[in-house]
Design a protein around this motif. Sequence first.
Motif, PDB file in Angstrom:
ATOM      1  N   VAL A 106       0.861  -1.182   0.000  1.00  0.00           N
ATOM      2  CA  VAL A 106       0.000   0.000   0.000  1.00  0.00           C
ATOM      3  C   VAL A 106       0.895   1.228   0.000  1.00  0.00           C
ATOM      4  N   HIS A 107       0.722   2.090  -1.017  1.00  0.00           N
ATOM      5  CA  HIS A 107       1.655   3.199  -1.210  1.00  0.00           C
ATOM      6  C   HIS A 107       0.897   4.492  -1.494  1.00  0.00           C
ATOM      7  N   ASP A 108       1.463   5.595  -1.027  1.00  0.00           N
ATOM      8  CA  ASP A 108       0.892   6.917  -1.281  1.00  0.00           C
ATOM      9  C   ASP A 108       1.182   7.343  -2.712  1.00  0.00           C
ATOM     10  N   GLY A 109       0.156   7.799  -3.417  1.00  0.00           N
ATOM     11  CA  GLY A 109       0.344   8.254  -4.784  1.00  0.00           C
ATOM     12  C   GLY A 109       1.285   9.431  -4.906  1.00  0.00           C
ATOM     13  N   ALA A 110       1.443  10.203  -3.831  1.00  0.00           N
ATOM     14  CA  ALA A 110       2.290  11.389  -3.852  1.00  0.00           C
ATOM     15  C   ALA A 110       3.696  11.117  -3.337  1.00  0.00           C
ATOM     16  N   ARG A 111       4.119   9.854  -3.381  1.00  0.00           N
ATOM     17  CA  ARG A 111       5.523   9.498  -3.097  1.00  0.00           C
ATOM     18  C   ARG A 111       6.113   8.917  -4.383  1.00  0.00           C
ATOM     19  N   PRO A 112       6.587   9.762  -5.286  1.00  0.00           N
ATOM     20  CA  PRO A 112       6.994   9.278  -6.614  1.00  0.00           C
ATOM     21  C   PRO A 112       8.421   8.759  -6.718  1.00  0.00           C
ATOM     22  N   PHE A 113       9.222   8.866  -5.643  1.00  0.00           N
ATOM     23  CA  PHE A 113      10.643   8.570  -5.767  1.00  0.00           C
ATOM     24  C   PHE A 113      11.062   7.249  -5.133  1.00  0.00           C
ATOM     25  N   ALA A 132       4.929  -5.207   7.515  1.00  0.00           N
ATOM     26  CA  ALA A 132       6.213  -4.512   7.564  1.00  0.00           C
ATOM     27  C   ALA A 132       6.085  -3.128   6.946  1.00  0.00           C
ATOM     28  N   ILE A 133       6.779  -2.158   7.530  1.00  0.00           N
ATOM     29  CA  ILE A 133       6.702  -0.777   7.057  1.00  0.00           C
ATOM     30  C   ILE A 133       8.096  -0.171   7.020  1.00  0.00           C
ATOM     31  N   GLN A 167       3.847   0.293   2.565  1.00  0.00           N
ATOM     32  CA  GLN A 167       3.668  -0.618   3.676  1.00  0.00           C
ATOM     33  C   GLN A 167       3.228  -1.959   3.093  1.00  0.00           C
ATOM     34  N   ALA A 168       3.775  -3.029   3.627  1.00  0.00           N
ATOM     35  CA  ALA A 168       3.635  -4.336   2.991  1.00  0.00           C
ATOM     36  C   ALA A 168       3.031  -5.344   3.960  1.00  0.00           C
ATOM     37  N   PHE A 169       2.062  -6.114   3.459  1.00  0.00           N
ATOM     38  CA  PHE A 169       1.316  -7.017   4.338  1.00  0.00           C
ATOM     39  C   PHE A 169       0.929  -8.301   3.619  1.00  0.00           C
ATOM     40  N   ALA A 193      -0.496   0.259   9.042  1.00  0.00           N
ATOM     41  CA  ALA A 193       0.205  -0.338  10.167  1.00  0.00           C
ATOM     42  C   ALA A 193      -0.582  -0.131  11.454  1.00  0.00           C
ATOM     43  N   ALA A 194      -1.185   1.038  11.614  1.00  0.00           N
ATOM     44  CA  ALA A 194      -1.966   1.309  12.828  1.00  0.00           C
ATOM     45  C   ALA A 194      -3.174   0.382  12.919  1.00  0.00           C
ATOM     46  N   ILE A 195      -3.791   0.082  11.794  1.00  0.00           N
ATOM     47  CA  ILE A 195      -4.922  -0.853  11.803  1.00  0.00           C
ATOM     48  C   ILE A 195      -4.455  -2.247  12.208  1.00  0.00           C
ATOM     49  N   MET A 196      -3.326  -2.668  11.668  1.00  0.00           N
ATOM     50  CA  MET A 196      -2.802  -3.986  12.025  1.00  0.00           C
ATOM     51  C   MET A 196      -2.397  -4.050  13.492  1.00  0.00           C
ATOM     52  N   GLU A 197      -1.812  -2.968  14.002  1.00  0.00           N
ATOM     53  CA  GLU A 197      -1.465  -2.932  15.426  1.00  0.00           C
ATOM     54  C   GLU A 197      -2.721  -3.052  16.270  1.00  0.00           C
ATOM     55  N   TRP A 198      -3.766  -2.299  15.898  1.00  0.00           N
ATOM     56  CA  TRP A 198      -5.034  -2.342  16.624  1.00  0.00           C
ATOM     57  C   TRP A 198      -5.646  -3.744  16.583  1.00  0.00           C
ATOM     58  N   ALA A 199      -5.465  -4.434  15.468  1.00  0.00           N
ATOM     59  CA  ALA A 199      -6.033  -5.774  15.318  1.00  0.00           C
ATOM     60  C   ALA A 199      -5.182  -6.846  15.984  1.00  0.00           C
ATOM     61  N   GLY A 200      -4.058  -6.448  16.577  1.00  0.00           N
ATOM     62  CA  GLY A 200      -3.242  -7.393  17.332  1.00  0.00           C
ATOM     63  C   GLY A 200      -2.113  -8.040  16.573  1.00  0.00           C
ATOM     64  N   HIS A 201      -1.764  -7.494  15.404  1.00  0.00           N
ATOM     65  CA  HIS A 201      -0.679  -8.063  14.610  1.00  0.00           C
ATOM     66  C   HIS A 201       0.617  -7.301  14.854  1.00  0.00           C
TER      67      HIS A 201
END
Length: 403
Positions: A106-113, A132-133, A167-169, A193-201
Amino acid sequence: MSDIAAIVVAAGRGERAGAGVPKQYRTLGDAPVLAHTLGAFAAHPAVGRVLAVIGEADAIQYKMCLSCLPDTRRLLAPVSGGNTRQASVHAGLAALADTPPAIVLVHDGARPFLSPALITEAIAAARAHGAAIPGLPVTDTVKIVDEAGRVTGTPERAGLRAVQTPQAFAFAPLHAAHERARAEGRNSFTDDAAIMEWAGHPVHVFPGEATNMKLTRPEDFDTAERHLRRDATLVSRTGTGFDVHAFADGDHVWLGGVKIPHARGVIAHSDGDVVLHALTDAVLGALADGDIGSHFPPSDPQWKGASSDRFLAHAVALLHARGGVLDHLDATVICEAPKVGPHREAIRARIAVIVGLPLASVSIKATTSERLGFTGRGEGIAAQAAATVRLPANRHPTDAPGV
C-alpha cells in the motif's frame, strides 16, 4: 501471475500543495506525479498487479497519467476511493478480494521517488514478518505537547521512526483488519500499520529511503524538481576506507554499530568501531572531503568514547547536502576473532538504519589473514570498506547545493 499486488492511494485532494489541482496530478518533470509512482510499480518484475484508488471526479486526469507510461499491462482498472485514506485502502482491498494476492503493498500516490530496491525490500519483509513498514530514524528532538502548548514529555529518539510507504502485508490479515475496523466504526486510522497494530498483529520496521519523500506542500515540489534534475545528471563515484584498532583489556568490541562480546576490547578515542570508521572514510572518500580524522579529530575531547554511528551519519548527511545519493555500502572485517558470521545480519540491519538504505544495499563480509601479521597474531582488528554514491555532474564535490 505474480502473487504480489500494489495499491496506490490517490483519491485525496492534496489542497496544502496548492496549484488548484490534486497534488498527484500536478506535473513533475514531464509527467504527473502519479505517473511516476505508478510507473515504479508497473516496472518492478515482482509486482503482478497495480491498482490505483482515485477520486470519483479524476477519471480524465488519471487517463492522462496512463498516457505517460510506457507499459500499462499490469495496471488494473482504477476504483473510486472514499473520504479518508482508510476508506480508500478498504476500497482497494475489496477490489482485489475476488482474486486475492498473497502480498499487498500500500503506497501513497504522492511518493513518486521510491526505488526498485525499496519495493524489493518491502516484499521480502512482508514475506518474513506478515506486516512490515519502511521507517527512517528521527533526527530532530520530538516533544509531546498538550492542548495548551506545554511540553509534557520528550521521547527517546532511538526508539522513534518516521514511517513511509510502501507498507507491505500478507493480504488476508490486512483485509480482515480493515473489515473489522469498518464494522466497528473505527475510521480514524492514518495508516495501515496502525490498523494492524489495533487488530493485534506485530508490525516490523525495515529501513526506508531518505529520497522517498511525500509531496505535501508547495515547497516540496521545488525540492522534487531539483531531485529530478540532479538525478538526470548524477555521476557515480566510489570511495574506499580502512581502519584498524589494537586489542586491549575489555569484554566487547563494536562492529557496525553492534556490541559484540569478546575476550578483548580495543584501544580507541571513540568506541573503536572499525566497520563504521572504514565506512565513514569510504563515504568521505567518494566526496573527496578528507577523512574521519579531519572531521572528528581525536584531539577533540568531545569525541572521547563517542558512538561511531554519529560519524557515518555525518558523512551521509554531507553527501545528501551536496545533492548526492548513497547506493551501496560494502565492508570486510579482518580478524581471527570474534566471529562475525553470527552477527552479520544484525550489523547489516544497524548500518541500514544509520544511513537510510534498504538492507539489500548493505554488505558485510569477514576474513582472516591466515594467521599472518598483527591480525593473524590476534593483536588487533581491521576493516576495509567501499561506498558507491552518485553526485551531481559538473560540480566539485565540496560545492554547496546550487553553487
